[in-house]
Design an enzyme around this catalytic site. Structure first.
Site, mmCIF file in Angstrom:
data_model
loop_
_atom_site.group_PDB
_atom_site.id
_atom_site.type_symbol
_atom_site.label_atom_id
_atom_site.label_comp_id
_atom_site.label_asym_id
_atom_site.label_seq_id
_atom_site.Cartn_x
_atom_site.Cartn_y
_atom_site.Cartn_z
ATOM 1 C CG ASP A 1 23.724 -7.659 -44.463
ATOM 2 O OD1 ASP A 1 22.871 -8.470 -44.894
ATOM 3 O OD2 ASP A 1 23.482 -6.459 -44.281
ATOM 4 C CG LEU A 2 28.046 -10.525 -50.504
ATOM 5 C CD1 LEU A 2 28.809 -9.208 -50.505
ATOM 6 C CD2 LEU A 2 28.946 -11.644 -50.968
#
Length: 87
Positions: A63-64
């Site tokens: 979830d960057l």
């Protein structure tokens, strides 16, 4: 069930998303300089390199995004919200 928690240091300069959207500015009213942008990119790359190659078990962040990149008072970026817990 065992209680698990992640404890982060307080990162006073907010998220990269705040800087991109103009919600945060430095002392002279501007956003990140080109050198600060480069340093943030290097900090993020180093954090991901650590998670992928130097951690006991390789970790994929999952979830960057700018809201998960936080910076301290010296604009040193840290990767937060390790989505790998739910991957």
């Amino acid at each position: 069930m065992e209680f698990l928690a992640l404890v982060y240091e307080y990162l006073s300069n907010g998220s990269l998303e705040d800087w991109i959207k103009g919600k945060r500015k430095n002392g002279d009213g501007a956003g990140f300089s080109i050198l600060e942008r480069l340093n943030v990119a290097i900090d993020v790359a180093c954090g991901l390199d650590y998670l992928h190659n130097d951690f006991e078990v390789p970790v994929a962040h999952c979830d960057l995004k700018p809201s998960n990149i936080l910076s301290d008072k010296n604009i040193i970026a840290k990767v937060g919200d390790l989505g790998w817990l739910s991957c």
